[in-house]
Design a protein around this motif. Structure first.
Motif, PDB file in Angstrom:
ATOM      1  N   ASP A 172     -96.584 -11.925 -61.275  1.00 52.19           N
ATOM      2  CA  ASP A 172     -97.303 -11.141 -60.283  1.00 52.19           C
ATOM      3  C   ASP A 172     -96.738 -11.398 -58.889  1.00 52.19           C
ATOM      4  N   THR A 173     -96.268 -12.610 -58.630  1.00 53.99           N
ATOM      5  CA  THR A 173     -95.646 -12.928 -57.342  1.00 53.99           C
ATOM      6  C   THR A 173     -94.359 -12.142 -57.142  1.00 53.99           C
ATOM      7  N   VAL A 174     -93.602 -11.964 -58.223  1.00 55.34           N
ATOM      8  CA  VAL A 174     -92.371 -11.174 -58.142  1.00 55.34           C
ATOM      9  C   VAL A 174     -92.685  -9.756 -57.676  1.00 55.34           C
ATOM     10  N   TYR A 175     -93.702  -9.152 -58.247  1.00 54.31           N
ATOM     11  CA  TYR A 175     -94.029  -7.769 -57.894  1.00 54.31           C
ATOM     12  C   TYR A 175     -94.597  -7.659 -56.484  1.00 54.31           C
ATOM     13  N   LEU A 176     -95.358  -8.638 -56.060  1.00 62.32           N
ATOM     14  CA  LEU A 176     -95.884  -8.604 -54.700  1.00 62.32           C
ATOM     15  C   LEU A 176     -94.756  -8.779 -53.681  1.00 62.32           C
ATOM     16  N   ALA A 177     -93.764  -9.613 -54.000  1.00 60.82           N
ATOM     17  CA  ALA A 177     -92.610  -9.764 -53.109  1.00 60.82           C
ATOM     18  C   ALA A 177     -91.809  -8.460 -53.054  1.00 60.82           C
ATOM     19  N   ALA A 178     -91.626  -7.806 -54.210  1.00 64.21           N
ATOM     20  CA  ALA A 178     -90.916  -6.522 -54.232  1.00 64.21           C
ATOM     21  C   ALA A 178     -91.656  -5.476 -53.410  1.00 64.21           C
ATOM     22  N   ALA A 179     -92.984  -5.490 -53.494  1.00 65.24           N
ATOM     23  CA  ALA A 179     -93.788  -4.554 -52.707  1.00 65.24           C
ATOM     24  C   ALA A 179     -93.582  -4.791 -51.221  1.00 65.24           C
ATOM     25  N   ALA A 180     -93.566  -6.052 -50.811  1.00 69.25           N
ATOM     26  CA  ALA A 180     -93.383  -6.372 -49.394  1.00 69.25           C
ATOM     27  C   ALA A 180     -92.026  -5.881 -48.894  1.00 69.25           C
ATOM     28  N   VAL A 181     -90.980  -6.066 -49.711  1.00 70.53           N
ATOM     29  CA  VAL A 181     -89.640  -5.606 -49.315  1.00 70.53           C
ATOM     30  C   VAL A 181     -89.612  -4.088 -49.172  1.00 70.53           C
ATOM     31  N   ALA A 182     -90.151  -3.378 -50.157  1.00 69.33           N
ATOM     32  CA  ALA A 182     -90.130  -1.912 -50.117  1.00 69.33           C
ATOM     33  C   ALA A 182     -90.896  -1.375 -48.918  1.00 69.33           C
ATOM     34  N   LEU A 183     -92.061  -1.946 -48.637  1.00 68.08           N
ATOM     35  CA  LEU A 183     -92.860  -1.474 -47.508  1.00 68.08           C
ATOM     36  C   LEU A 183     -92.169  -1.794 -46.184  1.00 68.08           C
ATOM     37  N   ALA A 184     -91.488  -2.928 -46.109  1.00 69.55           N
ATOM     38  CA  ALA A 184     -90.735  -3.262 -44.895  1.00 69.55           C
ATOM     39  C   ALA A 184     -89.601  -2.268 -44.671  1.00 69.55           C
ATOM     40  N   VAL A 185     -88.922  -1.879 -45.738  1.00 70.16           N
ATOM     41  CA  VAL A 185     -87.856  -0.884 -45.617  1.00 70.16           C
ATOM     42  C   VAL A 185     -88.425   0.459 -45.173  1.00 70.16           C
ATOM     43  N   SER A 186     -89.570   0.829 -45.718  1.00 77.33           N
ATOM     44  CA  SER A 186     -90.211   2.086 -45.328  1.00 77.33           C
ATOM     45  C   SER A 186     -90.469   2.127 -43.830  1.00 77.33           C
ATOM     46  N   VAL A 187     -91.039   1.060 -43.299  1.00 81.64           N
ATOM     47  CA  VAL A 187     -91.337   1.002 -41.857  1.00 81.64           C
ATOM     48  C   VAL A 187     -90.035   1.017 -41.047  1.00 81.64           C
ATOM     49  N   THR A 188     -89.030   0.275 -41.517  1.00 81.13           N
ATOM     50  CA  THR A 188     -87.756   0.219 -40.804  1.00 81.13           C
ATOM     51  C   THR A 188     -87.095   1.583 -40.728  1.00 81.13           C
ATOM     52  N   VAL A 189     -87.076   2.294 -41.853  1.00 78.87           N
ATOM     53  CA  VAL A 189     -86.476   3.631 -41.871  1.00 78.87           C
ATOM     54  C   VAL A 189     -87.232   4.579 -40.947  1.00 78.87           C
ATOM     55  N   ALA A 190     -88.539   4.512 -41.002  1.00 79.33           N
ATOM     56  CA  ALA A 190     -89.346   5.397 -40.159  1.00 79.33           C
ATOM     57  C   ALA A 190     -89.077   5.137 -38.680  1.00 79.33           C
ATOM     58  N   LEU A 191     -88.948   3.887 -38.294  1.00 83.43           N
ATOM     59  CA  LEU A 191     -88.708   3.556 -36.892  1.00 83.43           C
ATOM     60  C   LEU A 191     -87.265   3.856 -36.483  1.00 83.43           C
ATOM     61  N   ALA A 192     -86.317   3.589 -37.380  1.00 82.33           N
ATOM     62  CA  ALA A 192     -84.902   3.768 -37.044  1.00 82.33           C
ATOM     63  C   ALA A 192     -84.548   5.223 -36.803  1.00 82.33           C
ATOM     64  N   TRP A 193     -85.221   6.127 -37.499  1.00 82.43           N
ATOM     65  CA  TRP A 193     -84.877   7.540 -37.372  1.00 82.43           C
ATOM     66  C   TRP A 193     -85.981   8.350 -36.681  1.00 82.43           C
ATOM     67  N   ARG A 194     -86.741   7.701 -35.830  1.00 78.95           N
ATOM     68  CA  ARG A 194     -87.793   8.442 -35.118  1.00 78.95           C
ATOM     69  C   ARG A 194     -87.182   9.505 -34.214  1.00 78.95           C
ATOM     70  N   ARG A 195     -86.064   9.162 -33.562  1.00 80.19           N
ATOM     71  CA  ARG A 195     -85.398  10.138 -32.702  1.00 80.19           C
ATOM     72  C   ARG A 195     -84.336  10.836 -33.514  1.00 80.19           C
ATOM     73  N   PRO A 196     -84.388  12.145 -33.648  1.00 81.08           N
ATOM     74  CA  PRO A 196     -83.399  12.867 -34.446  1.00 81.08           C
ATOM     75  C   PRO A 196     -81.998  12.591 -33.930  1.00 81.08           C
ATOM     76  N   ALA A 197     -81.097  12.276 -34.851  1.00 86.59           N
ATOM     77  CA  ALA A 197     -79.691  12.076 -34.499  1.00 86.59           C
ATOM     78  C   ALA A 197     -78.890  13.270 -34.972  1.00 86.59           C
TER      79      ALA A 197
END
Length: 417
Positions: free
Chosen positions: A369-394
């Protein structure tokens, strides 16, 4: 060079060509996972071998490392020797190497056969996707890439279901599934016609998208790597997690994994409609949020029903991830280097698959269960990073027609007619 099918390519490829490419694509993404339901029984069979728990997980994932290493070579061959010869040879190797586990009696020999299987998958995936990109363009290409990813998911449904049933008879049984590739090789040779090229497929002093490797391509490769690393916690860890959680055996594990692939196939087949009108980065952020939510549900699951809900979310995320990243990348790649560029995303995807159990191993001692919770944390962190990185259209990322129908670009990066 405008990102369009090669001159001489049929305007609308005959349906048998499309069906053949889809059937071949079924052999790819879940190739390693076919034997996943047999892992606990394989571990018992080789119980006297040191570190056997880790080794049987490597039997599942070492094809991914071979794909990551072999994909660049496959991409070069696809661009220079042609798509069809590489595809036919790779499908034959797939059947022979994949089926070798039926007769090999040593776990290290089985690992060697799995390495050859991975090299075969690298050729199959790169050549098949390059052919799809050559034969279709614009919104139709997005639709067909979605169908291709759906076929990959359907391959998981078929192979994992059959693999689970065969694993219930004997741990070697799932290796027989790979033999289905041999008649497919004959079908490819008879049906697929490679489009004529406007110029010889040689390495040009030029580049991919006007630069040696666009920043967008590197970002797409990184997303493919992380997405597959998160996703592959399912076939590598879930059979053990289900056994601990609810005493689920090989047949049950195979059917449960197949349910996820069924969701993946359905979502991928509808990718063209889902992605239409949506910005590429925004959809990527949503995909990783869905993957993270699915992994979190599995990590917190008190029983099988909640695990199934988590798998449905992961299947949805992966069902969008593969066609979305392929579409994003292909629209920015000139045809003469398409094989090499697609080999990059193939390498990234399968390197993520290979490293998934390696990264999870230190956490597994704390509970799966710890493995899956760690995977969830990584995926959600990537989601936030992508959303912030591309907020301004390039300029490079803008696609007025939407992710489902990206604007075609030529080799200089300018919009084609």
């Amino acid at each position: 060079m405008t990102d369009r099918p090669h001159p001489g390519a049929p305007a609308a490829p005959a349906r048998p060509v499309l069906v053949t490419l889809l059937l071949v694509s079924m052999l790819t993404v879940m190739a390693g996972a076919t034997i996943s339901p047999a892992l606990p029984a394989m571990r018992r069979h080789f119980a006297d071998v040191d570190d056997i728990t880790f080794l049987v997980r490597l039997v599942l994932t070492v094809p991914a490392l071979a794909i990551a290493v072999g994909a660049p070579v496959a991409g070069l061959l696809v661009d220079r020797a042609g798509r069809k010869p590489v595809l036919v040879g790779s499908v034959v190797l797939y059947g022979l190497a994949g089926g070798s586990g039926l007769v090999l009696g040593d776990v290290y020999a089985i690992l060697a056969g799995r390495v050859l299987l991975g090299l075969a998958v690298a050729g199959v995936m790169t050549a098949a996707t390059a052919l799809v990109a050559d034969l279709y363009s614009g919104p139709e290409r997005s639709r067909v890439l979605g169908l291709q990813a759906g076929a990959m998911g359907m391959g998981g449904v078929v192979f994992l279901s059959v693999g689970g049933l065969l694993a219930g008879l004997d741990w070697r049984g799932p290796f027989a599934v790979y033999l289905a590739a041999l008649p497919l090789a004959a079908l490819v040779a008879l049906v697929v016609k490679e489009p004529a090229r406007a110029e010889p497929p040689v390495r040009r002093a030029g580049t991919t998208g006007g630069r040696a490797l666009p920043g967008a391509a590197l970002a797409i490769f990184a997303l493919a790597f992380v997405g597959q690393a998160v996703f592959y916690t399912v076939p590598t860890q879930l059979p053990f997690h289900l056994a601990d959680l609810a005493g689920v055996g090989a047949v049950g594990s195979g059917l449960i994994l197949a349910s996820m692939s069924a969701v993946q196939a359905t979502v991928s087949a509808n990718y063209g409609r889902i992605a239409r009108g949506r910005r590429e980065a925004a959809l990527a952020a949503v995909v990783f949020a869905v993957l993270g939510a699915g992994a979190a549900l599995i990590g917190f699951a008190p029983g099988v029903p909640v695990v199934l809900a988590g798998l449905a979310l992961i299947g949805t995320g992966v069902g969008l991830l593969v066609p979305h990243l392929n579409t994003w990348l292909v629209a920015r790649t000139p045809a003469e280097v398409r094989g090499r560029t697609l080999s990059g995303i193939t390498a990234a995807m399968f390197l993520g698959q290979f490293l998934s159990p390696v990264a999870a191993q230190p956490l597994a001692g704390e509970g799966l269960d710890t493995v899956y919770l760690a995977a969830a944390a990584v995926a959600l962190a990537v989601s936030v990073t992508v959303a912030l990185a591309w907020r301004r259209p390039a300029r490079e990322e803008a696609a007025p027609e939407g992710a489902g129908a990206p604007r075609e670009r030529n080799a200089t990066g300018r919009t084609g007619a």
